[in-house]
Design an enzyme around this catalytic site. Structure first.
Site, PDB file in Angstrom:
ATOM      1  N   GLN A  90     122.831  52.374  44.688  1.00 40.91           N
ATOM      2  CA  GLN A  90     122.297  53.220  45.756  1.00 40.91           C
ATOM      3  C   GLN A  90     121.313  54.254  45.205  1.00 40.91           C
ATOM      4  O   GLN A  90     120.161  54.299  45.593  1.00 40.91           O
ATOM      5  CB  GLN A  90     123.441  53.919  46.485  1.00 40.91           C
ATOM      6  CG  GLN A  90     122.975  54.911  47.553  1.00 40.91           C
ATOM      7  CD  GLN A  90     124.140  55.420  48.393  1.00 40.91           C
ATOM      8  OE1 GLN A  90     124.820  54.653  49.060  1.00 40.91           O
ATOM      9  NE2 GLN A  90     124.382  56.716  48.329  1.00 40.91           N
ATOM     10  N   THR A  91     121.789  55.109  44.295  1.00 42.76           N
ATOM     11  CA  THR A  91     120.953  56.176  43.745  1.00 42.76           C
ATOM     12  C   THR A  91     119.666  55.624  43.121  1.00 42.76           C
ATOM     13  O   THR A  91     119.668  54.562  42.517  1.00 42.76           O
ATOM     14  CB  THR A  91     121.760  56.926  42.669  1.00 42.76           C
ATOM     15  OG1 THR A  91     122.940  57.450  43.277  1.00 42.76           O
ATOM     16  CG2 THR A  91     120.965  58.068  42.053  1.00 42.76           C
ATOM     17  N   ARG A 106     144.742  83.001  29.748  1.00 45.90           N
ATOM     18  CA  ARG A 106     143.773  81.902  29.762  1.00 45.90           C
ATOM     19  C   ARG A 106     144.421  80.583  30.178  1.00 45.90           C
ATOM     20  O   ARG A 106     143.758  79.731  30.760  1.00 45.90           O
ATOM     21  CB  ARG A 106     143.148  81.739  28.367  1.00 45.90           C
ATOM     22  CG  ARG A 106     142.249  82.897  27.972  1.00 45.90           C
ATOM     23  CD  ARG A 106     141.999  82.930  26.466  1.00 45.90           C
ATOM     24  NE  ARG A 106     140.965  81.987  26.059  1.00 45.90           N
ATOM     25  CZ  ARG A 106     140.584  81.813  24.797  1.00 45.90           C
ATOM     26  NH1 ARG A 106     141.158  82.511  23.829  1.00 45.90           N
ATOM     27  NH2 ARG A 106     139.635  80.955  24.498  1.00 45.90           N
ATOM     28  N   ASP A 133     127.330  66.358  45.486  1.00 48.17           N
ATOM     29  CA  ASP A 133     127.106  67.482  44.585  1.00 48.17           C
ATOM     30  C   ASP A 133     127.928  68.675  45.057  1.00 48.17           C
ATOM     31  O   ASP A 133     127.966  68.989  46.252  1.00 48.17           O
ATOM     32  CB  ASP A 133     125.624  67.847  44.565  1.00 48.17           C
ATOM     33  CG  ASP A 133     125.345  69.086  43.730  1.00 48.17           C
ATOM     34  OD1 ASP A 133     125.084  68.933  42.537  1.00 48.17           O
ATOM     35  OD2 ASP A 133     125.409  70.207  44.298  1.00 48.17           O
ATOM     36  N   GLU A 169     129.921  61.791  44.109  1.00 47.06           N
ATOM     37  CA  GLU A 169     130.710  61.860  45.360  1.00 47.06           C
ATOM     38  C   GLU A 169     130.380  63.151  46.120  1.00 47.06           C
ATOM     39  O   GLU A 169     131.251  63.791  46.689  1.00 47.06           O
ATOM     40  CB  GLU A 169     132.214  61.791  45.070  1.00 47.06           C
ATOM     41  CG  GLU A 169     132.716  60.458  44.572  1.00 47.06           C
ATOM     42  CD  GLU A 169     132.637  59.347  45.622  1.00 47.06           C
ATOM     43  OE1 GLU A 169     132.605  59.654  46.812  1.00 47.06           O
ATOM     44  OE2 GLU A 169     132.580  58.174  45.211  1.00 47.06           O
ATOM     45  N   SER A 210     121.255  62.876  46.250  1.00 43.70           N
ATOM     46  CA  SER A 210     122.058  63.275  47.407  1.00 43.70           C
ATOM     47  C   SER A 210     121.438  62.849  48.735  1.00 43.70           C
ATOM     48  O   SER A 210     122.145  62.504  49.672  1.00 43.70           O
ATOM     49  CB  SER A 210     122.239  64.795  47.408  1.00 43.70           C
ATOM     50  OG  SER A 210     123.014  65.186  46.303  1.00 43.70           O
ATOM     51  N   THR A 245     129.167  66.372  40.114  1.00 39.67           N
ATOM     52  CA  THR A 245     127.880  65.984  40.690  1.00 39.67           C
ATOM     53  C   THR A 245     128.019  64.790  41.628  1.00 39.67           C
ATOM     54  O   THR A 245     127.411  64.756  42.694  1.00 39.67           O
ATOM     55  CB  THR A 245     126.870  65.661  39.558  1.00 39.67           C
ATOM     56  OG1 THR A 245     126.791  66.774  38.676  1.00 39.67           O
ATOM     57  CG2 THR A 245     125.487  65.370  40.117  1.00 39.67           C
TER      58      THR A 245
END
Lengths: 703, 703
Positions: free
Chosen positions: A159-160, A359, A452, A450, A166, A448
């Site tokens: 696809q991309t 932490r 951004d 699924e 996006s 990034t």
């Protein structure tokens, strides 16, 4: 120089670490645990799942194709090659179904989970087959899906594009219907239209689902899916008209052959157009539209619920390593409270330092938070699927909007936490043997892909603003399933509410915590609505605040699901599980209050918290760290992650950290020769200049 | 299958990206710049330095040993090998001094800067030689330093051990004086005493400075330095009694052979003990102490000033890539304000989105902030060195304390910013071709080495608390050089001061900004002092707040140096440089206000800012982004970082992003064969099962 090709000088002797050893230290930690670790594991995973885990583990631990020993030393091409081997072996093992190993689909998933490294076939399973399942007609199922399930064809999902991520509607690849031959012509008109980032495409796949703009009778109908053969089935060579290859090295994920592909007037048959939802009539080229499919939103919720569950594993892995190592690693003597062992002062295990606790322990808490929210999302997904079958779409909008923001928030939390854990391991965290380096690199794309993480927050915010306007207009009623409406309604009833806490311990009250998070989210939403609706500010100028309200809403959800489950889950509320419930309640408070502290300015700006209350809150966080500290090892042990999965010198269950570091260093390929490749050309000429050698200068004894 | 070994299918055609291309977009950006970019570069670097940069660049760009083409594809051993080649060639080029290339030491440094990758010889220059220079007597200079300068010996610096990092006093390796033979016996008594992480030791060095506990006449005198031969000078084999090798793959920095070493009763001559500051008398073994050397604190200030200057380069590199790419990369059409090009609507360059500006422009500002503070630190270092020569130690404590906290703060800022820039590049940020991936990996150790960033804040905080107590007791007077005393004094004069801002633009006032940062730092210090001194809380329990006051102090310094320089620097205040000064003032405000927004809860808790003022502050930040946006490309161009240095497809000066991405993908070694290694064993058997092949299925045209 072959005499140096033994490995004597790089083998460590049998010396022990300075005592006390990691084994003894971890044993002492485990004696302090005041709840039943196994029960907690069973609660999270079920006993049946844990049994499967151990059965699968025993198989793959002795499978050479699943061996992780060389994982951290491999070059890119070695990674690809061994990944293909694992992919093949996995298929073989799965086929033994009903014979030797009895793997069902869940066991297949567990094997992939334990192996913990994506591979060229990953997208075949996660995208190619699911797309074929959902978007094909019967003829296509026979032609594409059946051979895919049999691995007679291997596929990917394209696809991309190089210039388009996006914004899927902006892709450039075209598929033009040619009525004369009843074919489509795939074409890449520009360099930016090259498909890019496609997992499995670079070297492994022979088929691809290609998203291309459907053009028929001169009309551009936007992106549609096609199933396309791209490589020869006989010899795997790319077919004519196709430019295809691997896009090159990445920050991580280098065991996958992410690829590019371009089409030069490439013809494919009519059957390639996936025809479940829309069709192109042969000869006429007449297009019929898909039914407007809100249904696909349900699938997105499911995918995102699983991402949140995946975050739980990521946080569990990172904290298991960091917590265990922090009890073994000692540094400085804390003069005010020196640690003793056998009546002798030793350096203090770093987990005894408040900063180290600060932490790490909130990350342990957040792993549990993600578990409870992931579970709730899956429950709501099922509820919603049932409701939609009855034509009820009431749940969908809230669920879909929350799932967008939660994907964004939790994956960002995960990647930050993995790095926090890595850094909390000091210098050795930087060694790949920590198990945290490649893990970070491989996890990173989650922020990034699924969706951004920044763009997703806009979806959530749009829903929140719309709901706010509805609540203001009296067009939305609170319901059992829609907590957004509930907290907005509550806020509008008293927009100047104040936190009632008068002492630090008041912050342990679940109702107080929930009110605070609800108020803060609602306040932010109201402010943004005001700026857009009354002051006329543009969406673009508000993007910073927009991402903040999405985050505030999703933090409310995480906190709420954690707290409410502890109050209502039938297992957890049983008397025998009181100690477990107790430590989980402590964790839920730590998660909530630490989150409040991180986002303190928003709680202050909303006027809900006073400065004095903030000081109490901070004090309570430090108190909670103290309570959780002795249970820390138990809480990560309960994640039940085997050493094979962790593949970490620092995170081993037995605490033999330094023994493992030296063993793994011995295996570094550079140590297979005593004299480095390049010595003759680049070092020797300098060292030998103007020098003669006396006998004593040479390590004769070794030769 | 050799017929497939041509590369036809992986070569891209000559197609162009969809327009407008990166060149045109960047050109349009450069037309908007309203200050002189070259003047700003010259101001930061000097014209002489820029000349050198270009001269060195022209040499190494045509040097095969400095070629970066294969950098992102190399395996670990290839990295080491090519790094050794570069190290050798660098020596050869430097030796051409006064002949062909005329490189002086600065040009040598520039060459290393441009090459931008550490190598096996790096520690020889940065630690081995400097230690020999500062800690040897004359005899040792002749024996060790001279051959080191001539590369007849190659050295490293071995201090850290497998079980011992920050706590140097805890190291275990011993060096016992043996009067009978006038030798020292180096010994590693446990596994944890193995030296570890030692750059250059793994494969390249034949000598090491070894820090070991000096034991003489039965007395343990703690860590002292020894210069020790470890490998044969004739054939590079490890000497007898030594276990040595490479510690294995790391998160980054894999072009360096970080190594381990253990000693088994290894004898070294008396001369090995570096004897400038303390001595062991031959035969008697009597030890003479070093003079108490506050002087070495000066060196630490120098090292840290350079780290801060290095942060500037890191931020400059990251933002150059991210800003340029953000003007080329387009995504979605902003419906409210569509971007036009040749009267046609195009997708909006992502830098036009407020969120992208918010993510990137403050980082550009912080690069400039680090430049001004680094410069000021170097100036103060010189002043202090002069003062110490006259026995004046007044400057030292403040300078040393600030330098600890600044190292911690700025390197943490740098690594976060590199990652923020990488993420702001979307999917392509994850490709190594972005230039940001390996950069992040290689930069990361900066937050741990030269003082762990958390531990360092304790040093700063100790000084701040001591100074606070002195000011309260009237024992400290404000001075021109000690701004800590100044802001603490000011705070104590009015502990309930309020910010006078009444509208957003008031936040542009430099005096207002400085007062706010000073007040907030002082307030935090006072609170911590109260909790420790009055409430009796332990240091350990206060570590979280302790790190906060160090940060607050150092943010004050960064803001102050930025603002004050703009008001006083003779170059910047010249009339001709007014536009440059103007944009720098805007950046200083953006840096300060964005920092305030990040730390908003502290400004609120101190009571200095009201909620209403916070809203104004946020509004002013968005306004400033708007002002900086058109100057963004100019501001990164001014960093004057050549494409060779950036080695980034996304950050190219000419904007040809997509052309570069495809060229670099073509060069991926996996694309050198059409059919992947592993196909025969792992893919073909599946695909061929039960299938016969028709002619059409094979890409005959290609064969």
């Amino acid at each position: 120089m072959s005499i140096f090709n033994n490995n004597v000088a790089t083998k460590f002797s049998d010396l022990k670490p300075r005592g006390p050893g990691g084994e003894a230290l971890l044993e002492a930690e485990r004696e302090k645990i005041n709840f039943d670790v196994k029960s907690l594991s069973k609660f999270m995973y079920t006993e049946a799942w844990l049994d499967k885990l151990h059965r699968v583990l025993s198989v793959i631990e002795s499978e050479p194709a699943f061996d992780k020993t060389s994982r951290y030393y491999q070059s890119r091409s070695e990674k690809i090659k061994t990944s293909l081997w694992k992919d093949r072996r996995m298929v073989e093992l799965a086929r033994l179904f009903l014979r030797e190993h009895l793997w069902d689909e869940q066991e297949f998933q567990i094997a992939n989970f334990l192996f913990d490294q994506s591979s060229p076939f990953t997208l075949h399973y996660s995208m190619f087959i699911p797309t074929l399942k959902s978007q094909t007609n019967d003829e296509q199922k026979k032609l594409f899906l059946e051979p895919a399930l049999n691995h007679q064809i291997i596929g990917c999902y394209a696809q991309t594009e190089l210039g388009h991520g996006s914004n899927v509607q902006g892709i450039e690849t075209t598929a033009t219907y040619i009525p004369e031959t009843n074919e489509f012509e795939l074409h890449s008109p520009t360099l930016t239209s090259s498909k890019w980032w496609i997992g499995g495409l670079g070297k492994a796949a022979n088929h691809a689902i290609v998203m291309a703009r459907l053009i028929t009778n001169g009309k551009d109908l936007g992106p549609h899916p096609f199933c396309v053969q791209i490589r020869s089935l006989e010899n795997h060579a790319p077919l004519k008209g196709i430019t295809v290859g691997d896009i090159g090295p990445k920050f991580g994920f280098n065991s996958v052959d992410n690829g590019f592909i371009m089409f030069d007037h490439y013809r494919i048959p009519h059957i390639s157009f996936l025809a479940k939802f829309s069709q192109v009539q042969p000869s006429t080229g007449i297009y019929s539209k898909p039914p407007n499919a809100k249904l696909s939103y349900g699938t997105m919720v499911y995918v995102r619920a699983n991402i949140v569950m995946g975050v739980r594993y990521a946080l569990a892995k990172a904290t298991t390593i960091a917590i265990r190592y922090s009890t073994v690693r000692q540094q400085f003597v804390d003069a005010a409270s020196p640690k003793k062992w056998d009546n002798k002062v030793i350096e203090t295990p770093v987990l005894d330092y408040t900063m180290q606790q600060y932490r790490l322990l909130p990350i342990v808490a957040s792993a549990y938070a993600c578990f409870f929210t992931g579970r709730e999302m899956l429950r709501l997904y099922e509820l919603n699927q049932e409701a939609m079958k009855d034509g009820n779409f009431d749940l969908l909008a809230d669920l879909h909007a929350s799932s967008s923001g939660l994907k964004s928030l939790t994956t960002t939390m995960a990647i930050e936490s993995i790095e926090d854990c890595r850094r909390a391991c000091g210098g050795h965290g930087y060694s790949n043997f920590s198990g945290l380096g490649q893990f970070y690199q491989d996890y990173l794309p989650n922020v990034t892909w699924e969706g951004d993480n920044y763009i997703l927050t806009q979806q959530t915010a749009r829903y929140l603003l719309k709901t706010f306007r509805n609540v203001v207009a009296g067009k939305a009623e609170p319901s059992e399933y829609n907590h957004t409406i509930s907290y907005l309604t509550q806020f509008l009833q008293n927009t100047t509410a104040k936190c009632p806490a008068t002492k630090p311990a008041d912050f342990l009250n679940p109702e107080l915590i929930l009110s605070a998070f609800g108020f803060r989210a609602a306040y932010g939403i109201a402010k943004v609505a005001e700026q857009i609706d009354r002051e006329g500010r543009s969406w673009n100028s508000m993007l910073v605040e927009i991402s903040r309200i999405s985050k505030a809403h999703c933090q409310f959800i995480l906190v709420r699901n954690f707290i409410v489950t502890l109050q209502s889950d039938p297992t957890l509320t049983r008397a025998e599980h009181k100690p477990m419930n107790q430590i989980l309640r402590t964790l839920s408070a730590l998660f909530a209050l630490h989150t409040m502290e991180k986002e303190l300015s928003e709680f202050l700006l909303s006027g809900y918290l006073s400065s004095e209350q903030c000081a109490m809150l901070k004090e309570q966080v430090i108190t909670l760290l103290d309570v959780v500290r002795p249970q820390a090892v138990g809480l990560v042990d309960a994640f039940a992650l085997p050493d094979y999965y962790l593949h970490s010198a620092l995170g081993r269950y037995d605490g033999q950290v330094y023994e493992a570091m030296t063993k793994m260093a011995e295996a570094e390929p550079l140590n297979h020769t005593l004299v480095v490749d390049g010595y003759e050309e680049n070092i020797k000429p300098f060292v030998h200049q103007g020098r003669t050698f006396a006998k004593k200068d040479v390590s004769v004894s070794r030769l």
